[in-house]
Design an enzyme around this catalytic site. Structure first.
Site, PDB file in Angstrom:
ATOM      1  N   HIS A  90       5.232  11.003   4.720  1.00 44.77           N
ATOM      2  CA  HIS A  90       3.705  11.175   4.890  1.00 44.77           C
ATOM      3  C   HIS A  90       3.435  11.420   6.614  1.00 44.77           C
ATOM      4  CE1 HIS A  90      -0.328   9.153   4.889  1.00 44.77           C
ATOM      5  NE2 HIS A  90      -0.470  10.208   4.015  1.00 44.77           N
TER       6      HIS A  90
ATOM      7  N   HIS B 161       1.639  15.014   8.055  1.00 43.60           N
ATOM      8  CA  HIS B 161       0.484  15.069   9.037  1.00 43.60           C
ATOM      9  C   HIS B 161       0.826  15.340  10.395  1.00 43.60           C
ATOM     10  CE1 HIS B 161      -2.723  13.314   6.471  1.00 43.60           C
ATOM     11  NE2 HIS B 161      -1.732  12.657   6.008  1.00 43.60           N
TER      12      HIS B 161
ATOM     13  N   GLU C  39     -10.357  16.287   3.863  1.00 46.78           N
ATOM     14  CA  GLU C  39      -9.731  15.882   4.832  1.00 46.78           C
ATOM     15  C   GLU C  39     -10.416  15.810   5.978  1.00 46.78           C
ATOM     16  OE1 GLU C  39      -5.410  16.409   7.159  1.00 46.78           O
ATOM     17  OE2 GLU C  39      -6.591  18.113   6.255  1.00 46.78           O
TER      18      GLU C  39
END
Length: 683
Positions: A208, A212, A350
């Protein structure tokens, strides 16, 4: 190559000043006098000569005209950093722009050495990592895994006391590994602890964080943020996480993830992370059961936002979904059509700099994280930093992460449900028939075997101000037995064709043993692999090893040690240290199952590669984990929608009824063996 590799030294012991010895070779950056902060200036001569003959080599740093760093320096050195916080995102975006704008590696090294002594270590690490991943002259330079640099985000703080004891008492070669305890965040009375092995897995949280990192929210260079199908990939990667987590819950007798769709509702799940920040010198704040998010007034972070504003943003997004059209700042509408709608919607939800109308649709995904992360101290009266939901490296540890993202996923599904089902012309591959699929492995035919594995992670590079030498920690994680797919097909066209093989796995029942309805089951389908295959005429067999999955990266890449990387970062041997660090950890490819065997269904489809293919050169790239991460500087390597053929409504009542000749299923099970075996030993 030496200049490129020197950049990696900034990641060694990240809270130690860069004029200290770095790396295995004890390299020392030789700084201009004006680069030293005030607290070190009076000691600059002493510092420059302190290592003497013990310095492995010196690295001269050029004295250049420094850019304006006033914005990045606004974040206190010992504070927590999160790109979910808008102000932090602005600071990081500016620093990324500075690093990206340096004319060559020498100038980048110069400004990095100045910043490393002043800029918050978490933000410095993030921004330099983004720049190295995206600058053309640092291509092939692999960043160390985050667990090596800031292990405090991943392991029990008791480990650090033991690690420092080990490094102080024993010489480097004689140090025993420190044991990271299993299930240390809650006891057996907490039902959510049954799936802590998934939520708190180091590899899962590294994935994760790395995703990002590859897809940052903000930078002036459009190529850094605006990657091919970024919004759709945001949707699909998180959708797959929810599918995997829900399946893990079924395997452990827990119900579906309950979406967190009412911000006024108390959060029933408590979470006590048991983590300490080594940089911020603060324990990560817990969240008690029944906590409710409230309006945020955080002056230091420049956040003043009401829950009602979040609700307004959500209403506007729902309205855009219902109209299948999004409003642009100039008042025009952009259609959310079949081809680009999901990508546009992903960019809206997002909310990066490529959101088509950020002011109107807001920042619901990131601010949802922030509302939850500050729920324990929304008005800063106790001077508490954010909880684990505020950091991409720790957010997946918290049960509420999956509740929030289940709601985010519902928004995407509400859009997808408005699209027409795929017709036979999109699903079938004329002339290709799949006659059967099964798996073979040590657990038996059509049985996925899982167990626990004891592995080792290096802590050395994250133990600031301690004696040098290797310090390792041992941790326990889920692992599956190796297996292979055997796919039987018949090509009746009398000529060789190219196909895309798509393999999914899904639960067949819920936590109570009740059969899942197909339209619910299709949301829990887990993509295991996707690859192209040459289809020879007649009856043939495709053999595919589980280790070749297009979703995962191997253990060695998830927990790579930079000291073992090859000298030439552009060589084929260096691939595991490059962009390819983004990917789902291979040890978590298969759900845990249970002792008696949890029933699953394995699905395979061979689609027409001529309709799937993307024309592009993939020489020199790493695309073996492209399903979740895409490919650096390339288009997503599949023309179909992510999740095809299950991403749209299906009129069939069962998976069997849905099948076309080019598809096949096999009933199987996942059987868990509750033993722990050290890595490298056979089960």
């Amino acid at each position: 190559m030496a200049d490129k590799n020197n950049l990696l030294l900034f990641f060694d012991r990240p809270a130690e000043p860069c004029f200290m010895q770095k790396g295995e070779e004890k390299a020392v950056f030789e700084l201009p006098d004006n680069y030293f902060p005030e607290k070190y200036k009076v000691l600059s001569d002493t510092i420059s000569n302190r290592f003497g003959n013990d310095a492995g080599r010196t690295i001269p740093v050029q004295n250049i005209a420094l850019p304006n760093l006033s914005l990045p320096l606004q974040l206190p050195y010992n504070a927590q950093f999160s790109f979910f916080v808008p102000k932090h995102r602005d600071m990081a975006g500016k620093l990324i722009d500075i690093f990206m704008g340096m004319r060559d590696i020498q100038d980048l090294m110069s400004v990095a050495s100045y910043c490393q002594l002043r800029v918050n270590p978490y933000m410095f690490n993030y921004c330099l990592s983004v720049a190295i991943l995206h600058r053309p002259d640092t291509r092939g330079v692999g960043i160390p895994t985050f667990a090596e640099l800031f292990p405090d985000k991943f392991v029990d703080p008791k480990v650090f006391r033991k690690a420092r004891e080990a490094s102080s008492v024993a010489p480097s070669g004689a140090r025993m590994p420190v044991i990271i305890p299993v299930n240390y965040t809650a006891g057996p009375n907490e039902p959510e602890q049954r799936v802590a092995y998934f939520r708190e897995d180091i590899g899962v949280n590294l994935h994760h964080w790395h995703w990002h990192l590859v897809y940052p929210n903000k930078a002036s260079d459009n190529n850094v943020v605006n990657k091919d199908r970024r919004g759709e990939l945001f949707y699909y990667m998180h959708q797959q996480i929810i599918a995997r987590y829900t399946t893990e819950r079924f395997c452990n007798g827990l119900g579906r993830v309950r979406r967190y769709n009412n911000l006024r509702e108390p959060i029933e799940e408590a979470y006590f992370p048991k983590l300490d920040s080594q940089v911020a010198s603060r324990a990560w704040s817990p969240r008690f059961s029944g906590t409710t998010v409230r309006d945020l007034v955080r002056p230091l972070e420049q956040i003043r936002l009401d829950v009602s504003q979040m609700e307004t943003w959500i209403d506007r997004i729902i309205q855009a979904i219902e109209k299948r059209s999004a409003l642009l700042p100039n008042g025009r509408q952009v259609p959310l059509d079949e081809e680009r709608g999901i990508d546009i919607l992903g960019n809206i939800i997002e909310s990066s700099t490529i959101s088509p109308n950020q002011e109107y649709y807001g920042d619901i995904h990131n601010m949802g994280h922030i509302f939850i992360a500050y729920a324990h101290d929304p008005d800063n009266r106790h001077l508490e930093a954010f909880g684990v939901m505020g950091d991409s490296a720790t957010a997946m540890r918290d049960p509420v992460f999956y509740r929030w993202h289940s709601y985010i996923d519902d928004l995407f599904v509400s859009y997808k449900n408005q699209l027409p089902p795929y017709g036979i012309d999109k699903l079938n591959f004329p002339g290709i028939r799949v006659n059967g699929i099964h798996i073979e492995g040590s657990a038996g035919r059509n049985i996925f075997g899982t167990r626990w594995e004891l592995s080792t992670v290096e802590l050395t590079h994250g133990l600031d101000f301690t004696p040098r030498g290797s310090v390792t920690a041992r941790f326990t994680h889920l692992q599956h037995e190796p297996f292979k797919y055997i796919i039987e097909y018949n090509n009746t066209t009398k000529k060789t064709a190219m196909g895309t093989v798509r393999i999914f796995l899904a639960p067949t029942q819920d936590e109570k043993g009740q059969p899942l309805e197909f339209n619910e089951q299709r949301r829990f389908l887990i993509e295991l692999d996707k690859f192209t295959a040459q289809l020879k005429p007649g009856n043939n067999v495709i053999n595919r090893q589980s280790s070749s999955s297009s979703v995962t990266i191997p253990y060695e890449r998830t927990f790579r040690d930079q000291s073992s990387r090859v000298a030439d970062p552009t060589s084929p041997e260096a691939a595991p240290f490059n962009f390819c660090g983004c990917g789902w950890p291979h040890h978590m490819l298969i759900p845990k199952g249970n002792l008696k065997g949890f029933p699953m269904v394995l699905f395979v489809m061979i689609s027409n590669w001529a309709e799937d293919r993307i024309e592009q050169d993939l020489v020199g790239t790493c695309n073996d984990a492209a399903s979740y991460c895409g490919i650096r500087d390339r288009k997503y390597p599949d023309r179909r929608a992510m999740g095809f053929p299950f991403d749209r409504p299906i009129t069939a009542n069962s998976l069997e009824e849905f099948l076309q000749p080019n598809m096949c299923i096999a009933r199987c099970m996942v059987r868990h063996n509750d033993v722990t075996i050290p890595r490298g030993q056979n089960a």
